[in-house]
Design a protein around this motif. Sequence first.
Motif, PDB file in Angstrom:
ATOM      1  N   THR A 112      70.056  23.854 -38.199  1.00 25.01           N
ATOM      2  CA  THR A 112      70.790  23.638 -37.191  1.00 25.01           C
ATOM      3  C   THR A 112      70.514  22.592 -36.641  1.00 25.01           C
ATOM      4  N   GLN A 160      70.783  19.308 -38.175  1.00 23.10           N
ATOM      5  CA  GLN A 160      72.598  18.577 -38.259  1.00 23.10           C
ATOM      6  C   GLN A 160      73.127  18.043 -37.488  1.00 23.10           C
ATOM      7  N   MET A 161      73.180  19.057 -35.954  1.00 25.39           N
ATOM      8  CA  MET A 161      73.933  18.855 -34.789  1.00 25.39           C
ATOM      9  C   MET A 161      74.081  17.257 -34.732  1.00 25.39           C
ATOM     10  N   GLU A 162      72.406  17.243 -34.966  1.00 25.69           N
ATOM     11  CA  GLU A 162      71.780  15.734 -34.421  1.00 25.69           C
ATOM     12  C   GLU A 162      71.753  14.932 -34.798  1.00 25.69           C
ATOM     13  N   THR A 163      72.836  14.677 -36.409  1.00 31.16           N
ATOM     14  CA  THR A 163      73.444  13.518 -36.630  1.00 31.16           C
ATOM     15  C   THR A 163      75.038  13.910 -36.695  1.00 31.16           C
ATOM     16  N   TRP A 164      75.178  14.578 -35.427  1.00 32.67           N
ATOM     17  CA  TRP A 164      76.228  14.458 -35.699  1.00 32.67           C
ATOM     18  C   TRP A 164      76.722  14.009 -34.515  1.00 32.67           C
ATOM     19  N   PHE A 165      75.203  13.605 -33.152  1.00 33.00           N
ATOM     20  CA  PHE A 165      75.601  12.906 -31.577  1.00 33.00           C
ATOM     21  C   PHE A 165      76.879  11.397 -32.023  1.00 33.00           C
ATOM     22  N   LYS A 190      78.908  10.479 -33.693  1.00 31.78           N
ATOM     23  CA  LYS A 190      80.297  10.811 -33.915  1.00 31.78           C
ATOM     24  C   LYS A 190      81.024  11.433 -33.377  1.00 31.78           C
ATOM     25  N   ALA A 191      79.897  12.554 -32.800  1.00 34.88           N
ATOM     26  CA  ALA A 191      80.752  13.729 -31.749  1.00 34.88           C
ATOM     27  C   ALA A 191      80.092  14.603 -31.304  1.00 34.88           C
ATOM     28  N   LEU A 224      80.897  17.877 -28.900  1.00 35.86           N
ATOM     29  CA  LEU A 224      79.930  18.932 -28.922  1.00 35.86           C
ATOM     30  C   LEU A 224      79.598  19.745 -27.596  1.00 35.86           C
TER      31      LEU A 224
END
Length: 228
Positions: A108, A111-116, A118-119, A123
């Motif tokens: 998880t 996965q969160m790391e890849t969202w940083f 754009k979002a 977060l």
Amino acid sequence: MPDSSAVGTPRHRLTLLIAPIVVLIIASNVGDALATTLATTHPLTLIALNARNRNLVLVTNQLDALSFYGVATLRLLLSDPLFFLLGYWYGETAVQWMERRTRSFGSTMRQMETWFGKAGLLLVFVAPNNIVCLLAGAAGMSVSAFFAANLAGTVVRLYLIRRVGEAFDAPIQDLLGFLRDYRIPLLVVSVALVAATSLWEVRRGDSEIEAVLHLDDDLEPDDPEPIG
């Protein structure tokens, strides 16, 4: 993401992070152990020690708005800059340390790391926990943006908890009455559970305090020299 090999930090800086993190972990454990008593006798002390959502909901109707928002906001924000700096100074090395420490959330985290990209701000606004704050620092988020999103998200969270407390005041008062009536036996059980859990974590080598105390070994085995 900042490269930990390029962002060298002397050991004394790491000590400045380790010491308050350990103090906050101890405070949280004390809050957990005494929660059943403090919820009815010293609600402000409870959220100063441990501002879990359940504690906040339990005591919100006993506190005026200024006390609730002031103490809860401060307590919730205390650990966030520490983990942000941990990620900011150590980059990928810090992420790997957190991944090992929270094995069940390792995938998880990635996965969160890849969202940083754009979002990241969203977060931090929605879930400014230790993992998110560390990832924000490792992603190179600006300090001003991090604190703005963190503070705004924390205040909104507390506002929603305040509204939940108002909506469910009757059952909350019933629960508080139960805690008052059985204060001593509940205190004994609560302290015993926290002590047993802590002992079990130590025996498994999975203690939060132990993991933080070994940060210097995990992050700086060669004690790199500072850059700049």
